[in-house]
Write an enzyme that holds these catalytic residues in place. Structure first.
Site, PDB file in Angstrom:
ATOM      1  N   GLY A  20       0.796  -1.210   0.000  1.00 33.58           N
ATOM      2  CA  GLY A  20       0.000   0.000   0.000  1.00 33.58           C
ATOM      3  C   GLY A  20       0.836   1.272   0.000  1.00 33.58           C
ATOM      4  O   GLY A  20       1.874   1.362  -0.670  1.00 33.58           O
ATOM      5  N   SER A  21       0.397   2.235   0.770  1.00 36.53           N
ATOM      6  CA  SER A  21       0.988   3.568   0.723  1.00 36.53           C
ATOM      7  C   SER A  21       2.424   3.629   1.227  1.00 36.53           C
ATOM      8  O   SER A  21       3.078   4.681   1.094  1.00 36.53           O
ATOM      9  CB  SER A  21       0.122   4.551   1.519  1.00 36.53           C
ATOM     10  OG  SER A  21      -1.153   4.664   0.924  1.00 36.53           O
ATOM     11  N   ILE A  22       2.931   2.544   1.824  1.00 37.68           N
ATOM     12  CA  ILE A  22       4.341   2.514   2.175  1.00 37.68           C
ATOM     13  C   ILE A  22       5.186   2.780   0.925  1.00 37.68           C
ATOM     14  O   ILE A  22       6.215   3.452   0.971  1.00 37.68           O
ATOM     15  CB  ILE A  22       4.723   1.145   2.788  1.00 37.68           C
ATOM     16  CG1 ILE A  22       3.992   0.925   4.117  1.00 37.68           C
ATOM     17  CG2 ILE A  22       6.225   1.018   2.965  1.00 37.68           C
ATOM     18  CD1 ILE A  22       4.391   1.872   5.212  1.00 37.68           C
ATOM     19  N   LYS A  28       4.564   4.729  -1.414  1.00 36.59           N
ATOM     20  CA  LYS A  28       4.547   6.130  -1.823  1.00 36.59           C
ATOM     21  C   LYS A  28       5.834   6.846  -1.426  1.00 36.59           C
ATOM     22  O   LYS A  28       6.207   7.840  -2.052  1.00 36.59           O
ATOM     23  CB  LYS A  28       3.331   6.832  -1.228  1.00 36.59           C
ATOM     24  CG  LYS A  28       2.015   6.364  -1.856  1.00 36.59           C
ATOM     25  CD  LYS A  28       0.797   6.935  -1.162  1.00 36.59           C
ATOM     26  CE  LYS A  28      -0.476   6.380  -1.802  1.00 36.59           C
ATOM     27  NZ  LYS A  28      -1.706   6.775  -1.085  1.00 36.59           N
TER      28      LYS A  28
END
Length: 545
Positions: A273-275, A277
């Protein structure tokens, strides 16, 4: 008396009979002496050739010298069925000592006429004394080293386990067998100290315990099906703690075979997921295509070839690059990725070790699941951590490189091993890029999705991540995994904390939300608050005093 009729018969016997009599007398005297000698000597188990001798293993200790695994001398009972004189006596005696043994099965074993058969493995010396006192012909004892783990389940996924013959079957125990002789351990060779009888791990049992207890509490609080935690020294790749729940007790490793007891950090493969990003943002800045002043239109979903990418609780406005990071905008990350292009993203992920199976001292690891073909949709979704599945340890290795100044270091479970070949790459991002990313991670704790990680006055930086789980080939709206990476101290990074919760539930106190900021983040904060002082970095409570 020479002519007396009462002379003894032996005196009238020929000389050869007299000689034989003296010989037998001497022989039986020697046997009697030997029997007395054997009776006075302590019992020593006889060697057995049909089965391998259990190997002697070195102690395993944590970085502070606390014993994590060691050998104890126990006994095993075996039979030589063809030498047994009275089977009924043997069955009666052994079932009296081992009341849980099946008499019928034991009788069949003893009547087999074979040369060797195990009766019972790894019994205490007191039980061995009872067997020895039976005095059964054909029943023997053998002293064997038996592995024990005095801390139970602590660090089980790191330590692994051994089989009944004291041979490693998982974890560091397998590594010991692969790197040392069975009878002359040189298991510290990789650390440059071949004289030590112990294997010294980078694991700190204190930190391991703290993380495990908080994760167990989180499982109950959020009704999650699993959890994992990692503490990584970003300067040298040493793993200070690794927890994966549910775990198992290596003293009874049977539960390790259950599918929910995998090492989630090194075997589990997840879309993080957003890790991811953080990786996309770092590359966007490092290429020079974007700066902190760059803006992105996140007022509407991003449409790519019929697919629509939207934000979770988006701001529905133009966002700056820092805002895109702290508000975790999928739309902005997709726009960045499309501008960077798939070739650059793929090359960056490869140098960060996201394409290859990670190789540590633990043989248990998984190969990442990477896209077989890259479309524009793939490029955009990988930018926010969907469409690519890696082990969390790989993700941690990549993030460590982005905050430590650009050095990609393969993690290790051994203390003071040195970098050597573990230094996979240097300068993967410019120093100024690493500094900006650290500032963004700090800003995320101050004003973004990681606000509940604040541990003032220690400056913590972090990045949250929530990913929908794939169920039946489609993304589930009901089942998620949450991640949080916290780095301390963020101005001069030393330790990276990674927390994972598998299928946490929303609670009334979280207003029904089950995203990372409501569960993985506060759990990590509590762990950091207790662990950092022990690692030499005082917490806010320590400083307040």
């Amino acid at each position: 008396m020479a002519g007396s009729p009462f002379r003894l018969a032996i005196d009238r016997a020929p000389g050869r009979i007299r000689l034989a009599t003296y010989g037998f007398t001497a022989l039986f005297s020697m046997i009697a002496v030997q029997l007395v000698t054997l009776g006075l000597e302590p019992y020593e188990p006889r060697a057995v050739s049909p089965n391998p001798i259990a190997q002697v293993r070195p102690e395993i200790i944590d970085r502070n010298g606390i014993v994590l695994a060691k050998d104890l001398d126990l006994f095993s009972v075996y039979a030589e069925p063809r030498r047994i004189i009275d089977i009924d006596e043997a069955v009666e005696g052994l079932t009296e000592v081992f009341n849980d043994i099946d008499p019928g099965e034991l009788r069949r074993k003893l009547m087999s006429g074979s040369g060797f058969a195990w009766i019972r493995r790894s019994i205490a010396p007191s039980v061995a004394d009872r067997v020895w006192s039976l005095g059964l012909a054909g029943i023997h004892l053998r002293r064997e080293p038996t592995r024990v783990y005095p801390n139970g389940a602590a660090a089980a996924h790191v330590l692994g386990a051994v089989d009944i013959d004291n041979r490693g079957v998982a974890g560091i125990e397998t590594w010991i067998d692969a790197t040392s002789s069975a009878h002359e351990p040189e298991s510290t060779k990789a650390m440059g100290d071949v004289t030590s009888p112990s294997v010294r791990l980078s694991i700190d049992l204190r930190i391991q315990h703290i993380y495990a207890e908080h994760l167990r509490s989180a499982l109950r609080t959020y009704d999650a099906i699993g959890a994992a935690g990692l503490v990584l020294d970003v300067t040298n790749g040493e793993i200070i703690a690794l927890v994966s729940l549910p775990d198992f007790d290596p003293n009874d490793p049977g539960l390790a075979l259950h599918p929910d007891r995998i090492n989630r950090m090194q075997v589990g493969r997840y879309e993080m997921g957003s890790i991811y990003k953080a990786l996309t943002t770092a590359l966007a800045l490092d290429t020079g295509l974007f700066t902190l002043d760059s803006t992105f239109d996140a007022s509407r979903p991003l449409s790519i070839g019929g697919a629509s990418i939207d934000d979770f609780r988006g701001k529905r406005r133009v966002l700056t690059l820092p805002e895109s990071f702290i508000y975790s905008s999928n739309i902005a990350m997709g726009q960045m990725a499309l501008a960077i292009g798939a070739p650059r993203i793929q090359s960056f992920l490869k140098v960060l070790g996201q394409y290859d199976r990670i190789k540590t001292e633990l043989s248990e690891s998984s190969t990442p699941i990477v896209p077989s073909r890259w479309s524009n949709v793939t490029t955009a979704t990988v930018a926010f951590g969907h469409g690519i599945a890696v082990t969390p340890l790989q993700g941690a290795m990549a993030l460590a490189a982005l905050v430590n100044g650009g050095n990609v270091i393969t993690p290790t479970f051994l203390a003071e091993r040195g970098l050597g070949e573990r230094l996979r790459a240097q300068g993967v991002v410019k120093p100024e890029t690493a500094a900006i990313l650290r500032d963004l991670m700090r800003l995320n704790v101050e004003a973004g999705s990681a606000r509940r990680a604040a541990l003032d006055p220690i400056r913590i930086g972090g990045k949250t991540g929530t990913s929908e789980k794939v169920v039946g080939g489609v993304y589930s709206k009901e089942k998620v995994m949450t991640f949080f990476v916290g780095v301390a101290p963020i101005d001069s990074p030393r330790y990276l904390f990674l927390t994972i919760l598998d299928e946490p539930s929303g609670l009334p106190e979280t207003f029904g939300f089950r995203t990372s900021g409501w569960n993985a983040v506060p759990v990590t904060r509590r762990v950091m608050g207790e662990a950092l002082p022990l690692l030499g970095i005082p917490s806010w409570t320590t400083l307040a005093n």
